[in-house]
Design a protein around this motif. Structure first.
Motif, PDB file in Angstrom:
ATOM      1  N   PRO A 166       2.390   9.943  -2.903  1.00  0.00           N
ATOM      2  CA  PRO A 166       3.313   8.823  -3.130  1.00  0.00           C
ATOM      3  C   PRO A 166       4.258   8.320  -2.153  1.00  0.00           C
ATOM      4  O   PRO A 166       4.961   7.231  -1.977  1.00  0.00           O
ATOM      5  N   TYR A 167       3.986   8.825  -1.062  1.00  0.00           N
ATOM      6  CA  TYR A 167       4.516   8.255   0.408  1.00  0.00           C
ATOM      7  C   TYR A 167       3.519   7.202   0.943  1.00  0.00           C
ATOM      8  O   TYR A 167       4.027   6.278   1.612  1.00  0.00           O
ATOM      9  N   ALA A 168       2.337   7.481   0.918  1.00  0.00           N
ATOM     10  CA  ALA A 168       1.476   6.176   1.158  1.00  0.00           C
ATOM     11  C   ALA A 168       1.421   5.017   0.357  1.00  0.00           C
ATOM     12  O   ALA A 168       1.402   3.917   0.754  1.00  0.00           O
ATOM     13  N   ILE A 184      -4.677   2.104   1.070  1.00  0.00           N
ATOM     14  CA  ILE A 184      -4.237   3.099   0.188  1.00  0.00           C
ATOM     15  C   ILE A 184      -4.901   3.323  -1.338  1.00  0.00           C
ATOM     16  O   ILE A 184      -4.988   4.454  -1.697  1.00  0.00           O
ATOM     17  N   ALA A 185      -5.908   2.346  -1.695  1.00  0.00           N
ATOM     18  CA  ALA A 185      -6.704   2.660  -2.631  1.00  0.00           C
ATOM     19  C   ALA A 185      -7.723   3.678  -2.496  1.00  0.00           C
ATOM     20  O   ALA A 185      -8.059   4.406  -3.185  1.00  0.00           O
ATOM     21  N   LYS A 186      -8.113   3.735  -1.114  1.00  0.00           N
ATOM     22  CA  LYS A 186      -8.918   4.838  -0.592  1.00  0.00           C
ATOM     23  C   LYS A 186      -8.409   6.054  -0.659  1.00  0.00           C
ATOM     24  O   LYS A 186      -8.915   7.045  -0.966  1.00  0.00           O
ATOM     25  N   THR A 187      -7.130   6.278  -0.331  1.00  0.00           N
ATOM     26  CA  THR A 187      -6.573   7.446  -0.339  1.00  0.00           C
ATOM     27  C   THR A 187      -6.474   8.135  -1.902  1.00  0.00           C
ATOM     28  O   THR A 187      -6.758   9.217  -2.280  1.00  0.00           O
ATOM     29  N   HIS A 188      -6.178   7.152  -2.888  1.00  0.00           N
ATOM     30  CA  HIS A 188      -6.322   7.568  -4.208  1.00  0.00           C
ATOM     31  C   HIS A 188      -7.756   8.095  -4.600  1.00  0.00           C
ATOM     32  O   HIS A 188      -8.079   8.985  -5.361  1.00  0.00           O
ATOM     33  N   GLU A 189      -8.806   7.096  -4.119  1.00  0.00           N
ATOM     34  CA  GLU A 189     -10.384   7.439  -4.689  1.00  0.00           C
ATOM     35  C   GLU A 189     -10.681   8.938  -4.012  1.00  0.00           C
ATOM     36  O   GLU A 189     -11.238   9.538  -4.662  1.00  0.00           O
ATOM     37  N   PRO A 225      -6.845   2.255  -8.701  1.00  0.00           N
ATOM     38  CA  PRO A 225      -7.141   3.743  -8.812  1.00  0.00           C
ATOM     39  C   PRO A 225      -5.822   4.775  -8.710  1.00  0.00           C
ATOM     40  O   PRO A 225      -5.993   5.832  -9.030  1.00  0.00           O
ATOM     41  N   GLY A 226      -4.812   4.290  -8.208  1.00  0.00           N
ATOM     42  CA  GLY A 226      -3.527   4.954  -8.236  1.00  0.00           C
ATOM     43  C   GLY A 226      -3.123   5.270  -9.779  1.00  0.00           C
ATOM     44  O   GLY A 226      -2.592   6.488 -10.082  1.00  0.00           O
ATOM     45  N   TRP A 263       2.264  -7.026   3.096  1.00  0.00           N
ATOM     46  CA  TRP A 263       3.218  -6.200   3.431  1.00  0.00           C
ATOM     47  C   TRP A 263       2.739  -4.703   3.479  1.00  0.00           C
ATOM     48  O   TRP A 263       3.210  -3.959   4.361  1.00  0.00           O
ATOM     49  N   TRP A 264       1.627  -4.364   2.625  1.00  0.00           N
ATOM     50  CA  TRP A 264       0.948  -3.389   2.736  1.00  0.00           C
ATOM     51  C   TRP A 264      -0.467  -3.486   2.738  1.00  0.00           C
ATOM     52  O   TRP A 264      -1.069  -4.368   2.468  1.00  0.00           O
TER      53      TRP A 264
END
Length: 270
Positions: A229-231, A185-190, A245-246, A179-180
């Motif tokens: 928080p939207y990604a 998403i993990a890369k954006t947090h990193e 990582p979030g 679904w995601w």
């Protein structure tokens, strides 16, 4: 300190400024004050004026006079609703372990097919994942914001919203990987951690919190954080890979918020 040469769009910074401080000012924020506050994060006056004009055309800022008669801008009711919805994301606590899901099921007539792209983009922008063609899914707590957003865009007549639970056949932890895109998403947090964990360490070494420096770093941190928080829809920990990582990026943001926000408010005049 954060390097201002790292680009933050002036329009985004103005929205972030209103979200952090401007909406707590009694009455409109004077144009001169907007220019002063944006100059502190590297935005020149012409960029402030052109960005404000764009936000005014979008109906997010309304021109108004201050009590002393100076030209200024205040948030429209729509913008206030957007910021209130956003606050629930930006400062959210850890998600509950078992809250269920909200499903958005849409059908758009072929004669209005251009609205399919708008719908998909809006649902993706709210953090929904794709369960099947025309079926989007998100944690149940995102229901209210999704409802507000779809009504605001006049897309609600194409969508039905449902609450429910996942009953199989795949394990839910496996299903969410379809679904995601959890790796992205993990890369954006990193990336957030790479940029802002050193900022937190620098502030932890300081005994003082000068208002202008606090304001500057807080506004830039918040401007980067508020997209995450939207990604990331905020899935329960048991559905995520180990050492997600979030969790760490949220801790860095909230610690910077606690350290800098109130000192920054002194510089912002709130």
């Amino acid at each position: 300190m954060i390097n201002v040469s790292d680009q933050h769009a002036p329009r985004s910074l103005i929205v972030t400024l209103y979200g952090a401080y401007g909406r707590f000012v009694p009455g409109p924020v004077p144009v001169a004050e907007l220019i002063r506050l944006l100059a502190a994060v590297g935005v020149d006056a012409p960029s402030v004026r052109s960005s404000v004009s764009r936000l005014k055309r979008r109906g997010l800022l309304l021109p108004a006079r201050t009590a002393r008669g100076a030209a200024g801008y205040e948030l429209s009711p729509e913008a206030r609703q957007l910021l209130e919805d956003g606050n629930r994301r930006v400062y959210a606590a850890a998600p509950p372990e078992d809250e269920g899901w909200v499903l958005a099921v849409f059908s758009v007539p072929e004669s209005e097919r251009q609205k399919r792209h708008v719908l998909r983009s809006r649902l993706a922008g709210l953090g929904f994942g794709t369960a099947a063609p025309g079926v989007w899914i998100a944690p149940a707590r995102l229901y209210e914001e999704a409802r507000n957003s779809l009504r605001r865009l006049r897309l609600d007549r194409y969508v039905d919203l449902f609450r429910g639970e996942h009953l199989g056949f795949a394990a839910t932890a496996e299903a969410v990987t379809r679904w995601w895109d959890l790796a992205t998403i993990a890369k954006t947090h990193e990336a957030f951690l790479d940029r802002y964990a050193p900022v937190l360490r620098e502030w932890e070494r300081r005994a003082d919190t000068p208002p202008e420096a606090a304001y500057r770093d807080y506004l830039l941190t918040l401007d980067s954080w508020r997209r995450l928080p939207y990604a990331d829809p905020g899935l329960p920990a048991h559905l995520l890979p180990g050492d997600w990582p979030g969790t760490r990026s949220a801790a860095v943001f909230l610690e910077l918020h606690e350290r800098l926000r109130d000192a920054g408010a002194v510089f912002a005049g709130v």
